[in-house]
Design an enzyme around this catalytic site. Structure first.
Site, PDB file in Angstrom:
ATOM      1  CG  HIS B  57      -2.948   5.016 -11.249  1.00 31.45           C
ATOM      2  ND1 HIS B  57      -1.741   5.248 -10.622  1.00 31.45           N
ATOM      3  CD2 HIS B  57      -3.589   4.066 -10.521  1.00 31.45           C
ATOM      4  CE1 HIS B  57      -1.659   4.458  -9.553  1.00 31.45           C
ATOM      5  NE2 HIS B  57      -2.768   3.739  -9.469  1.00 31.45           N
ATOM      6  CG  HIS B 219       0.183   2.264  -6.382  1.00 32.65           C
ATOM      7  ND1 HIS B 219       0.677   1.306  -7.227  1.00 32.65           N
ATOM      8  CD2 HIS B 219      -1.156   2.259  -6.533  1.00 32.65           C
ATOM      9  CE1 HIS B 219      -0.331   0.716  -7.849  1.00 32.65           C
ATOM     10  NE2 HIS B 219      -1.437   1.274  -7.450  1.00 32.65           N
TER      11      HIS B 219
END
Ligand SMILES: Nc1ncnc2c1ncn2[C@@H]1O[C@H](COP(=O)(O)OP(=O)(O)O)[C@@H](O)[C@H]1O
Ligand SMILES: Nc1ncnc2c1ncn2[C@@H]1O[C@H](COP(=O)(O)OP(=O)(O)O)[C@@H](O)[C@H]1O
Ligand SMILES: [Mg+2]
Ligand SMILES: [Mg+2]
Ligand SMILES: [Mg+2]
Ligand SMILES: [Mg+2]
Lengths: 211, 333, 333, 211
Positions: B57, B219
């Site tokens: 991320h 994700h």
């Protein structure tokens, strides 16, 4: 009926690590469909770390053995499964205590405590499309069989069958817990990865504990 | 799989090592367990902020460690929440004596592992509060489910709470502020492409040339719905509509508009989306007084965007504007 | 083609409109001809810096307009150099009376269009100097060719010269400084994937799953050679070797290490490359005293990286550290 | 031999704009191989803008006509081709001046001046793999043919043939100018996009100027 020695529990863990290694990609594939494609890698990372501790495992009682498994999973897996399987073995370790071996009935109680730990942590109930859907009926079947005086092997086999049925039951469900719940309707039609790895746990038990 | 890596096993460790080498003046990288702290941690008397989550991320969270933002970040394996020992060690390392706030994105794994870490830290009499961020309107909220995901608002919460902690707020105050940001921020995201988790080696899902995923998380998971590809303006409306309705944001509100790239979408396109979002809000009488545009909370190389809108008041605006010095966000210093 | 756009024709205009809306405090966007200036332009008495080039390299150049960097940027169509009237109007708009420096990347089209603009401006007695950046070691230099491309060093030159202009240097001094940065900076890039120009609709070139392009520029063009995919560490050596040899950089040198993403490569991977580059230079006795890591000079969504190394002295270090306030680079303010 | 009227030159430009529109994707494809995939779009953008000025074109002498074409290309094309074709027509406009029509010989001089402008700007020589490789021989052939007393149509056709030969000659060359030069050896084996658009310029002339 003969007890389950610590060495048998070690073979159980080793066998389970083997099944995870074999099914790693399949577990990740299941997690790709309704999760984030890491369940296989997570479990494999954890149980390879457990195998690496084989030396320590040897000179421990059953509780100590499960404790090492628990701490290793907690520190190497991460994700939901790390916390949950870690908690399972942590509670199991407390329940087993310093015994060198467990009677089949005692093992049932140990499994119960492990399940209770998972439910306390994850707040999932049967039907939420999680590992609990396989774990809960498997333990129920195991205890019923032992209570009915069947031998350990028989009990472990019916537990495995119940786990498999539990796993199948997760397929049509719309997930209410875990990542799969974010998919809403789209989570239906897929087997739950954690329930699948739970089936392997009982299969490994049936292949090792009573022999 | 085409990636600039040496091996899936080492990518996280090698990456944070590089981060530490590039920003040694701002952060310090600790390994096994892996966590990143401010170079000057622990800061005596200051409430410490710890966050973490799966890797992939970036710049979140490691890139947000530094003065005015996080005291520590714990990077897990790619898309896998970190383990309790990481948060436990990080918490001990940055504890300045006035308590530690855990900022947790609402994912089962993250929540449970942070809980276990908090238990361990509290056992050593470190005061720990945890705030769970769940701002993703794509997920229907409910008591019986895992609830909404934590996405874009996490970045804003870390910046704003970091400023408050820097200014000397107490643990209770910083935790309350974090809840306030979460309560006033809403997000929604979409994907044009999937992304490839290094140890998997192939895209998490396949997306035909003419389709997109709406309501994704961070994700690489598929979203709530898959639809035909649409224009940037239409997509912006699809994302912004539910965001504005959900809070709801009303005419006269002052807001921060955060248009985020999921990683693979270039700035040229991102500003096309920002332009339309700004136009829609302005037409609705909602005043965009602050902006953030770029890849700040990503899903590896996924092409797509997420929009976050945060309702501002004088306190939030002042804390947003306060100086921040991290690898990923920097101003006023 | 999967892009967050409305139409290939409008993407540049809509994107700079969004940029202007997001950063109205820092920049002002002018249309037909398209150019972006500092919000406070013209700055009386200050040497003005104007750059420009094809779009698709964001944040360069529009994202580098602001205090301490560029006074104006001229965005052409995607990968197409802007037209003389853009640079001519921009030059007039930012001229503060002490002359204007054109920072030009060495591409035939850019050079010629900037030349034509300079002629027009000089005809109106505006003092214009042009410096051409050509730092790409992938291209063999020669009097008989178009010479080397201008790549990563452009970003560093714009930051450093912008600081000098802000500090009051004269046009001659800023031009000399720009030549100095170009003379001490070297770059090389590679691509894991091609990129898709909006009005073309398909990738500029096809690259098999197991191959990469070495020695690319920033316009999605193929590179000097195509080879089998290698590890991040090997790729870093392949890029850094020719850079270090070319200047050459020697043991004892202090340098700025700039590891750039071509757009599609996420930070997780970029820092793996930075880590290795930092290690190689350190082993060679070359001291990395400043760093820049991220997508700063890109080719749309292309996956890949470029490395730029700039030899520093006290003057360059001081000017690099000086405050800068632009959409794309910001510190000290 | 009859002169070339301003209206013929207008038809020339319009016809060329048509050829560019038809070949836009092909030109871009050529530029994808050894450049940056924009030559077709660049030229098309420019000549569509020229067509939009049709009204102004009407009431101008030949020099004024070329001047509008030049300024429009310079302001709308960008890239190398914008500066180069723009310069070509700018120099041609100066050379043509305020005439209402040009003799075939005068047109030769006008073309020469245009070429000189391109060479001055781009510093390319024949053999560098640029538009010059087609433009220079085409103009040479045109002037030779006119000098030999052949008629305009014949001259324009031999110019087109020469341009095509020049284009073919660019294929094996390793580029020394323009983006293609960055490719080194890899630029060999591909036709030059600008030389290709130059062939179309003469083809359009042969289809319009003498009729
Ligand atoms: N609240 C919960 N209670 C019980 N099991 C859960 C819960 N949430 C998730 N799980 C189990 O964890 C599995 C996913 O594990 P894993 O993919 O390793 O972690 P993560 O979801 O964090 O990526 C799911 O398939 C599910 O069986
Ligand atoms: N120095 C030069 N002299 C003459 N023609 C050139 C020169 N450089 C490039 N060209 C021509 O320009 C063409 C490319 O035009 P275009 O693609 O529109 O511009 P760019 O190269 O800027 O993208 C080349 O095919 C070549 O014929
Ligand atoms: Mg998972
Ligand atoms: Mg995970
Ligand atoms: Mg171009
Ligand atoms: Mg081109």
């Amino acid at each position: 009926m003969s007890n389950i020695s610590k060495d048998k529990f070690i073979s159980w863990i080793e066998r389970y690590a083997g099944h995870i290694a074999d099914q790693k990609d399949y577990l990740t594939e299941l997690d790709s469909a309704i999760g984030d494609a890491d369940h296989g890698a997570n479990m494999h990372r954890g149980f390879q770390a457990v195998l690496a501790k084989k030396a320590d495992l040897q000179n421990k009682d059953v509780g100590g053995l499960f404790k090492i498994v628990a701490m290793t999973l907690i520190q190497t897996v991460g994700g939901a499964s790390g916390a949950l399987y870690g908690t399972f073995f942590l509670q199991a370790s407390t329940a087993a205590g310093a015994k060198p071996e467990l009677s089949p009935a005692e093992f049932g109680t140990v499994l119960d405590k492990g399940l209770a730990g998972i439910v306390l942590r994850g707040k999932a109930a049967v039907g939420d499309k999680t590992m609990v859907d396989a774990l809960q009926p498997a333990i129920k079947a195991y205890k019923y069989s032992i209570g009915a005086g069947e031998d350990l092997q028989k009990a472990l086999e019916s537990a495995t069958v119940a786990a498999e049925e539990g796993l199948r039951s997760t397929i049509p469900i719309v997930a209410r817990k875990g990542r799969a719940s974010y998919l809403g309707e789209r989570s239906a039609g897929h087997a739950d990865p954690g329930a699948t790895s739970t089936v392997l746990l009982f299969r490994a038990a049936a292949e090792t504990l009573s022999l | 799989m085409k990636k600039l890596i040496n091996s899936p096993e080492n990518v996280v460790l090698e990456s944070i090592t590089g981060l530490g080498a590039a920003f040694s003046d701002i952060i310090k990288v600790h390994t096994n367990p892996n966590f990143i702290t401010r170079a000057d941690a622990p800061v005596k008397g200051k409430v410490a902020l710890v966050s973490g989550g799966g890797s992939g991320h970036e710049p979140m969270h490691g890139g947000f460690v530094g003065r005015g933002m996080l005291d520590a970040a714990c990077p897990g394996a790619v898309f896998t929440s970190p383990t309790p020992d990481q948060m436990y060690e990080a918490t001990k390392a940055v504890n300045g004596g006035n308590g530690v706030l855990h900022i947790v994105k609402n994912y089962t794994g993250d929540v449970m592992n942070f809980e276990m870490a908090a238990d361990l830290a509290r056992a050593e009499t470190i005061e720990v509060e945890a705030v769970v961020i769940d701002d993703d309107v794509a997920v229907k909220d409910s008591l019986y489910t895992a609830g909404r995901r934590g996405v874009g608002a996490t970045v804003l919460a870390e910046k704003i709470c970091g400023a408050a902690a820097e200014a000397g707020s107490s643990l209770k105050e910083v935790a309350a502020l974090c809840h306030k940001v979460n309560a006033n921020g809403r997000s929604m995201g979409m994907a044009l492409t999937s992304c490839t988790v290094p140890h998997v080696g192939k895209p998490t899902f396949d997306l035909p040339e003419d389709e997109m995923e709406i309501g994704i998380g961070i994700h690489g998971e598929p979203g709530r719905t898959r639809t035909k590809l649409k224009s940037a303006d239409e997509i912006t409306e699809i994302l912004l509509g539910p965001i504005v309705e959900d809070l709801p944001f009303k005419s006269g509100n002052e807001v921060l508009l955060f248009v985020n790239s999921m990683g693979g979408t270039p700035l040229l396109e991102l500003f096309v989306v920002y332009r339309k979002a700004h136009e829609i809000l302005t037409k609705a009488g909602i005043k965009v007084t602050r902006s953030l545009v770029g890849p700040y909370i990503t899903s590896l190389e996924m092409a797509g965007t997420s929009i976050t809108v945060l309702k501002l008041d004088d306190e939030l605006t002042r804390l947003w504007d306060a100086p921040v010095l991290t690898p990923g966000l920097r101003w006023g210093t």
